[in-house]
Design a protein around this motif. Structure first.
Motif, PDB file in Angstrom:
ATOM      1  N   ALA A  63     -14.446 -11.670  37.002  1.00 12.48           N
ATOM      2  CA  ALA A  63     -13.795 -12.833  37.617  1.00 12.48           C
ATOM      3  C   ALA A  63     -14.802 -13.652  38.414  1.00 12.48           C
ATOM      4  CB  ALA A  63     -12.642 -12.380  38.512  1.00 12.48           C
ATOM      5  N   ALA A  64     -15.710 -12.988  39.112  1.00 21.11           N
ATOM      6  CA  ALA A  64     -16.724 -13.703  39.900  1.00 21.11           C
ATOM      7  C   ALA A  64     -17.643 -14.511  38.991  1.00 21.11           C
ATOM      8  CB  ALA A  64     -17.523 -12.708  40.734  1.00 21.11           C
ATOM      9  N   ARG A  65     -18.041 -13.933  37.875  1.00 21.24           N
ATOM     10  CA  ARG A  65     -18.919 -14.648  36.949  1.00 21.24           C
ATOM     11  C   ARG A  65     -18.201 -15.830  36.301  1.00 21.24           C
ATOM     12  NH1 ARG A  65     -22.280  -9.786  33.813  1.00 21.24           N
ATOM     13  NH2 ARG A  65     -23.502  -9.133  35.640  1.00 21.24           N
ATOM     14  N   VAL A  66     -16.937 -15.636  35.970  1.00 21.51           N
ATOM     15  CA  VAL A  66     -16.152 -16.740  35.398  1.00 21.51           C
ATOM     16  C   VAL A  66     -16.050 -17.878  36.406  1.00 21.51           C
ATOM     17  CG1 VAL A  66     -13.839 -17.445  34.661  1.00 21.51           C
ATOM     18  CG2 VAL A  66     -14.836 -15.338  33.769  1.00 21.51           C
ATOM     19  N   ASN A  67     -15.820 -17.536  37.685  1.00 19.59           N
ATOM     20  CA  ASN A  67     -15.726 -18.571  38.714  1.00 19.59           C
ATOM     21  C   ASN A  67     -17.046 -19.316  38.895  1.00 19.59           C
ATOM     22  OD1 ASN A  67     -13.012 -18.369  39.427  1.00 19.59           O
ATOM     23  ND2 ASN A  67     -13.387 -16.644  40.795  1.00 19.59           N
ATOM     24  N   ARG A  68     -18.159 -18.608  38.771  1.00 20.91           N
ATOM     25  CA  ARG A  68     -19.450 -19.279  38.875  1.00 20.91           C
ATOM     26  C   ARG A  68     -19.641 -20.262  37.713  1.00 20.91           C
ATOM     27  NH1 ARG A  68     -21.412 -14.216  40.777  1.00 20.91           N
ATOM     28  NH2 ARG A  68     -22.218 -13.641  38.706  1.00 20.91           N
ATOM     29  N   LEU A  69     -19.223 -19.831  36.518  1.00 24.15           N
ATOM     30  CA  LEU A  69     -19.315 -20.722  35.366  1.00 24.15           C
ATOM     31  C   LEU A  69     -18.409 -21.946  35.535  1.00 24.15           C
ATOM     32  CD1 LEU A  69     -19.358 -18.167  32.395  1.00 24.15           C
ATOM     33  CD2 LEU A  69     -21.229 -19.653  33.133  1.00 24.15           C
TER      34      LEU A  69
END
Length: 313
Positions: A63-69
Motif C-alpha cells: 500500500a505504501a509503494r502504491v501511494n508513492r506511485l
C-alpha cells in the motif's frame, strides 16, 4: 494408541488448514480492497491515497509503494497541466503580439491593390502574394485563439434547434466555385425534409466547412466530394467523403491532434495549419457529438459526425 495419534494429527491438520484458510481469506479481502481503492483513485486522476488497514507487513508495504506511485503520478499530471496551460498562454500571447503588425501589413497591401494605385503587373503580382500570405497567417492566428478558448473552456456555444440539412446545403453551396475550379465531382445526399438537433449553428457551419476544405485540400487527387446526412439510431450522421491519397491506418487517430500534419499520407501540394481537424473535433464534442475517420488510401476517406437528437449536449 495409533488411533489416538491419527485423530490428534487430523485435528491439528484441520486446525492449521482453517487457520491458513482464514488468513488467506483475510489477505484476499485486503488485496481486493486495495485494488478497489486503486481503481477509484485512478478514475480521479490518482488524487486519492490508498488506505488499507492490515497487520500484514507485506500488505502495508504494498500500500505504501502504491501511494508513492500515485503521488508521483499526481505530481506528473499537475506538471503536465501547468505545461499545457503555459503553452496555451504562450500561443495566445504570441498570436496577440503578431496580430497587430500583420493587420497593418494586410491593410497596406489591400490599399496598394486598389485600382487607383496603377501598379505595374510585376509589382501587383508581388503585392498580391504579400496580401495572400498575410491573410493566411492572420487566419492561422485566429485558429490559435479559437483553440485556446476551447481548451480553456471559455468558448460558449448556443443551444438552439438547428436544421442540419439546411446548414449542409448552405455550406456546400459556399464552396461551389472552388469545387468547380478544381474539377471535383460532387455527390450530395441531403434529405429535403428538415432534420433538427440542438446545437450551435455557427459551430456546425465551421465543422462542415473545415471538413469540406479538408476534402478539397487533401482529396484533390481523387477530385471527388461526397456529403450525406441521415438518421442513424437515435441520432444524426453526417459524412464527408473524398477519394484522395488518404491516411494510412496507423495515422488515422493522430490527425485530430494539435499541429499534426501527415505529409506522408496527404497531398504535399497543400500545407495545412494542423489545427483545423483539432478544432473540428473540439466543436463536435462540445455539441455532444463525436467524430471518426475511416480511410482506404486511394479509394475512400470518410469523416463521420454523429450527433444525438434527444436534446442532450
Amino acid at each position: 494408541m495409533m488411533l489416538g495419534f491419527c485423530l490428534a494429527a487430523g485435528i491439528l491438520f484441520a486446525a492449521l488448514f482453517l487457520l491458513y484458510f482464514y488468513k488467506y481469506r483475510k489477505l484476499s479481502g485486503q488485496l481486493t480492497e486495495l485494488e478497489n481503492q486503486l481503481d477509484e483513485s485512478l478514475k480521479k486522476g490518482g488524487e486519492d491515497s490508498i488506505l488499507v488497514y492490515s497487520d500484514e507487513p507485506a500488505i502495508r508495504q504494498l500500500a505504501a509503494r502504491v501511494n508513492r506511485l500515485l503521488e508521483e503520478q499526481g505530481s506528473l499530471t499537475a506538471r503536465t497541466r501547468m505545461q499545457e496551460e503555459r503553452e496555451r498562454r504562450m500561443l495566445v500571447n504570441i498570436s496577440h503580439d503578431l496580430k497587430t503588425p500583420l493587420t497593418v501589413v494586410y491593410g497596406y497591401a489591400e490599399m496598394l491593390l486598389a485600382p487607383e494605385q496603377n501598379l505595374t503587373p510585376a509589382v501587383r503580382t508581388k503585392v498580391e502574394k504579400i496580401y495572400a500570405k498575410t491573410r493566411d497567417v492572420l487566419d492561422m492566428l485566429l485558429l490559435f485563439f479559437d483553440l485556446a478558448k476551447m481548451e480553456s473552456g471559455e468558448l460558449q456555444l448556443d443551444r438552439t434547434q438547428i436544421d442540419v440539412c439546411e446548414i449542409c446545403r448552405s455550406e456546400l453551396a459556399g464552396y461551389y466555385e472552388m469545387l468547380q475550379d478544381a474539377d471535383f465531382v460532387v455527390e450530395a445526399s441531403i434529405p429535403e425534409e428538415e432534420l433538427f438537433l440542438e446545437g450551435d449553428a455557427q459551430a456546425m457551419k465551421r465543422i462542415l466547412g473545415n471538413l469540406i476544405q479538408n476534402a478539397i485540400r487533401y482529396g484533390a487527387d481523387g477530385r471527388y466530394l461526397g456529403v450525406s446526412v441521415g438518421k442513424e439510431g437515435s441520432g444524426l450522421a453526417i459524412r464527408v467523403t473524398d477519394r484522395g491519397k488518404g491516411i494510412v491506418e496507423e495515422n488515422q487517430d493522430k490527425i485530430f491532434e494539435r499541429l499534426t500534419t501527415l505529409e506522408d499520407s496527404r497531398n504535399k501540394k497543400y500545407q495545412g495549419s494542423g489545427l483545423g481537424l483539432t478544432i473540428t473535433k473540439r466543436l463536435t464534442e462540445a455539441m455532444g457529438g463525436s467524430i471518426r475517420v475511416k480511410s482506404r488510401p486511394y479509394r475512400e476517406t470518410v469523416f463521420t459526425l454523429l450527433f444525438p437528437q434527444d436534446g442532450q449536449m
